[in-house]
Design an enzyme around this catalytic site. Structure first.
Site, mmCIF file in Angstrom:
data_model
loop_
_atom_site.group_PDB
_atom_site.id
_atom_site.type_symbol
_atom_site.label_atom_id
_atom_site.label_comp_id
_atom_site.label_asym_id
_atom_site.label_seq_id
_atom_site.Cartn_x
_atom_site.Cartn_y
_atom_site.Cartn_z
ATOM 1 N N TYR A 74 44.049 47.738 35.011
ATOM 2 C CA TYR A 74 43.106 48.285 34.898
ATOM 3 C C TYR A 74 42.938 49.307 36.092
ATOM 4 C CZ TYR A 74 40.977 45.050 31.639
ATOM 5 O OH TYR A 74 40.566 44.362 30.432
ATOM 6 N N LYS A 111 52.481 35.879 31.452
ATOM 7 C CA LYS A 111 53.343 36.278 30.334
ATOM 8 C C LYS A 111 54.746 36.373 30.944
ATOM 9 C CE LYS A 111 53.674 37.234 25.706
ATOM 10 N NZ LYS A 111 53.404 36.140 24.833
ATOM 11 N N ASP A 143 49.223 33.399 25.574
ATOM 12 C CA ASP A 143 48.924 33.388 24.238
ATOM 13 C C ASP A 143 48.537 31.788 24.012
ATOM 14 O OD1 ASP A 143 51.449 33.190 25.086
ATOM 15 O OD2 ASP A 143 52.316 33.590 23.048
ATOM 16 N N ASP A 182 40.098 38.898 31.768
ATOM 17 C CA ASP A 182 38.863 39.577 31.135
ATOM 18 C C ASP A 182 38.942 38.815 29.905
ATOM 19 O OD1 ASP A 182 36.956 41.316 30.249
ATOM 20 O OD2 ASP A 182 38.279 43.135 30.561
ATOM 21 N N ASP A 215 36.056 35.477 28.486
ATOM 22 C CA ASP A 215 35.144 35.760 27.448
ATOM 23 C C ASP A 215 35.167 34.593 26.377
ATOM 24 O OD1 ASP A 215 33.947 38.031 28.618
ATOM 25 O OD2 ASP A 215 34.042 39.229 27.031
#
Ligand code: NAD
Length: 359
Positions: free
Chosen positions: A140, A191, A223, A247, A251
């Site tokens: 970001y 990852k 994942d 992020d 959620d």
């Protein structure tokens, strides 16, 4: 005296912050909380009033404050304006300016709301996870970024995922410290099978872990973590991860608890100063209707009392008051299901204030 800055923001922001303000005013009037409070503009409302999502005046107040309570920013009105003026830029700007690198997001399922989750109650009952998300680095903020035109005339968007050792180490320490006060387990999500930045992330987490022999460290690919969060979420205690993965996973964790309107968050810097906000957005679809759930914002105030104001007893008091109104059966529309007639945003705030007096 400690200083609090309140930034109501856009959409439902002013409605839910007004309820947290009632709780704050009650704590000041009746429970001995001594703080100075001022308000400021951030997000779309600041673009409209001052031509910038993070005006200098707000940034100045934010730098003076010990803690900030934010509602939410953004909305369709500002979706198509110049990218640098978008409300979210104000949010990212304040996080970066105050170096709020550690985002703490608890996902706790209230027993009375087990049926509000989309997962079966036996999978989620008793859920209590803390997601520690790195907030000021990663893709970001990484440079270079942009949209460029290639030699063949095609446009290409690009961003950069980047983490330095010191950034990984400090968020690692935040997670290990949090785990020490909870279940003693940290799961680092990355990852590393594909990304070099994750390889370094893993190596540094292993190094930090040596300073916390009482905390168990495990690693999981993002994942798999997404899958495990919906398959068996109670296996987790503290999850630590980067900005982008955090992020998304936070959620998902939010949904496990049944309502995005129930989840607070804290974003802290090295000095313990912080910004406190519900994890949800400005919910333009319900803004102005008086139906939004103010509990995430009220519990964000609770986190502020705990982490930035050293008022642990008052933080517990706020949490108990929220638990009590839920036990009484009060529900805003988002958590009402089919059974209860929902209360308004203001009625929920008033009920929490009333419950504060009972503790
Ligand atoms: P959102 O979180 O605003 O809303 C998602 C859904 O959840 C909507 O149906 C909404 O009505 C509901 N909801 C959210 N909060 C609620 C509450 N307190 N009570 C009851 N229902 C609630 O996400 P979105 O729709 O993707 O985004 C809307 C705007 O908010 C966008 O402009 C986005 O950029 C912005 N946003 C801001 C923040 C922030 O300020 N931190 C975070 C996320 C999104």
């Amino acid at each position: 005296m400690k200083k609090i800055l309140i930034l109501p923001g856009d959409g439902i922001g002013p409605e839910i912050v007004a309820e947290a303000r009632k709780v704050l005013d009650c704590l000041r009037a009746d429970h001995g909380l001594q703080v100075e409070v001022e308000e400021g503009l951030l997000g779309g409302c600041a673009v409209d009033a001052e031509g910038a999502p993070l005006p200098e005046s707000t940034l100045g107040k934010a730098k003076q404050a010990d803690a900030i309570l934010l509602g939410a920013v953004g909305g369709p009105k500002w979706d198509s304006i110049e990218r640098d003026l978008r409300p979210e830029r104000g949010l990212l700007g304040i996080r970066a300016a105050l170096e709020l690198y550690a985002n703490l997001r608890p996902a706790v399922l209230f027993p009375a709301l087990a049926s509000a989750s989309t997962l079966r109650p036996e999978v989620v009952a008793g859920l209590d996870i803390m997601i520690v998300r790195e907030l000021t680095g990663g893709i970001y903020f990484g440079q270079p970024r942009g949209i460029r035109t290639l030699d063949n005339g095609e446009r290409q968007g690009f961003n950069t995922e980047v983490y330095s050792e010191s950034e990984i180490e400090r968020i690692g320490r935040t997670a290990f410290e949090a785990a020490r006060k909870r279940g003693g387990r940290v799961c680092s999500v990355d990852k590393a099978n594909v990304l070099e930045v994750s390889e370094l992330w893993r190596e540094v987490m292993e190094r930090v872990a040596r300073d916390y022999p009482d905390v168990a460290l495990s690693h999981m690919y993002v994942d798999n973590a997404a899958m495990q969060l919906v398959r068996d979420p109670r296996q987790f205690d503290v999850i630590v991860t980067g900005n982008l993965f955090g992020d998304i996973l936070s959620d998902t964790a939010a949904m496990l608890t049944g309502s995005i309107g129930m989840l607070p968050s804290a974003s802290l810097n090295a000095a313990g100063r912080g910004m406190y906000e519900p994890i949800h957005g400005s919910a333009p679809d319900i803004a102005g209707k008086g139906v939004a759930n103010p509990l995430a914002t009220i519990m964000s105030l609770g986190m502020m009392l705990r982490y930035s104001l050293d008022e642990v007893a008052l933080a517990q008091r706020v949490q108990q008051a929220v638990e009590r109104v839920i036990e009484y059966g009060l529900r805003t529309a988002d958590i009402a299901g089919d059974h209860t007639s929902p209360v308004s945003t203001a009625e929920m705030g008033d009920a929490v204030v009333a419950a504060l007096a009972l503790n």
